[in-house]
Design an enzyme around this catalytic site. Sequence first.
Site, PDB file in Angstrom:
ATOM      1  N   ASP A 120       0.823  -1.209   0.000  1.00  0.00           N
ATOM      2  CA  ASP A 120       0.000   0.000   0.000  1.00  0.00           C
ATOM      3  C   ASP A 120       0.856   1.258   0.000  1.00  0.00           C
ATOM      4  O   ASP A 120       0.454   2.287  -0.528  1.00  0.00           O
ATOM      5  CB  ASP A 120      -0.945  -0.004   1.204  1.00  0.00           C
ATOM      6  CG  ASP A 120      -2.023  -1.044   0.984  1.00  0.00           C
ATOM      7  OD1 ASP A 120      -1.800  -2.220   1.315  1.00  0.00           O
ATOM      8  OD2 ASP A 120      -3.067  -0.697   0.401  1.00  0.00           O
TER       9      ASP A 120
HETATM   10  O1  MRU Z   1      -7.673  -2.817   2.919  1.00  0.00           O
HETATM   11  P1  MRU Z   1      -7.419  -3.202   1.498  1.00  0.00           P
HETATM   12  O2  MRU Z   1      -8.228  -4.382   1.056  1.00  0.00           O
HETATM   13  O3  MRU Z   1      -7.551  -2.027   0.566  1.00  0.00           O
HETATM   14  O4  MRU Z   1      -5.900  -3.661   1.494  1.00  0.00           O
HETATM   15  C1  MRU Z   1      -5.342  -4.154   0.311  1.00  0.00           C
HETATM   16  C2  MRU Z   1      -3.920  -4.544   0.443  1.00  0.00           C
HETATM   17  O5  MRU Z   1      -3.327  -4.444   1.495  1.00  0.00           O
HETATM   18  C3  MRU Z   1      -3.229  -4.966  -0.804  1.00  0.00           C
HETATM   19  O6  MRU Z   1      -2.240  -5.915  -0.513  1.00  0.00           O
HETATM   20  C4  MRU Z   1      -2.548  -3.739  -1.461  1.00  0.00           C
HETATM   21  O7  MRU Z   1      -3.430  -2.675  -1.547  1.00  0.00           O
HETATM   22  C5  MRU Z   1      -2.034  -4.064  -2.815  1.00  0.00           C
HETATM   23  S1  MRU Z   1      -3.339  -4.337  -3.995  1.00  0.00           S
HETATM   24  C6  MRU Z   1      -2.591  -4.614  -5.499  1.00  0.00           C
END
Ligand code: MRU
Length: 354
Positions: A244
């Site tokens: 992220d």
């Molecule tokens: O809370 P989320 O579902 O948005 O978290 C998603 C993640 O942590 C993913 O691993 C990250 O965003 C990469 S998505 C290609």
Amino acid sequence: MSLEAIRYKNGRLDVLDQLQLPLKSVYDHVATVQDGWEAIRRMKVRGAPAIAIVGALSVAVELQERNFATAESVSQFVSTSFDHLRTSRPTAVNLFNAADYFTSKAASLAKDHPEDPEKVKSALVEEIEAMMDKDLKDNKSIGEHGSSAIATRTHAPTRVLTHCNTGSLATFGFGTALGVIRALHEKRLLERAYCTETRPYNQGSRLTAYELVYDQIPATLIADSMVSALMQSKSISAVVVGADRIASNGDTANKIGTYQLAIAASYHNVPFYVAAPSTSVDLNLKSGADIPIEERPPDELLSIQGIRIAAPGIHCWNPAFDVTPARLITGGIITEHGIFEPSQLAEKLKSVGD
Ligand code: MRU
């Protein structure tokens, strides 16, 4: 059933409501920036690249519906809209990078064409729309770089463990870490993918498992608490996760639970990879200590599908992300430009940008 998180055609945007997966495929119309903000905040759309694309497309959709008297008012609208979107979720940096880019692009277009608001509008819409193809292309490159590296390092057939959802549903298509798994499968190098349940929001069991079954990739679901036992008893070739926000030193924020996967992988000598586009890198932050970590409502931990599972009266802590120190990312960081050691990522990306 569908793997398209984002549908966009002729200025109309619809997002797959991921809260209803895997039981129902329902698309919600996003007609305004506020609709985009809500879809992101409520996690109908989630995953760092998908959040940025939906946020920016919601600006493009509303831009096309509005009339502006001056180029300056277009620029003002873009700036205000992205400032609002920045408040939706704090950790994934992709939306913030897009906000910085399009806000300054709008300002410079308005400066260059002060008498032509329509030109400023159409140039911005075109650039925002280009994010979709770019994301797909980057994900295919990540898949290629990652699958080649894993195949070389670990000898096929490979068994890969992943966490959360980083696939088509988290991007415009194909995925990042799940894209690497897809590429290994396409090359017939994958024996089996393992995906964690990813409590408390269950992106693994609801979304990744759904994608793996949809694509008929041999796959096994495990609870998060089974990760160390899996590494001890099955020969796991690699762990691949998404990101992220990656700080300059390579420290990486990703879905809560990623850090403990990295610790277990280090103990069992399993190479640990992060797969992410360069839009997930935050060169403004020195280390992971500076990354803002979102805390989600306690209810996501206390209840499942509206049914209370935790003892009444208990307090809970529900951080949505954790930070994996760069030294635990032993395989490297897989980007669309290649694979880099965490400590070299910032330098390499700067040289690509030059
Ligand atoms: O809370 P989320 O579902 O948005 O978290 C998603 C993640 O942590 C993913 O691993 C990250 O965003 C990469 S998505 C290609």
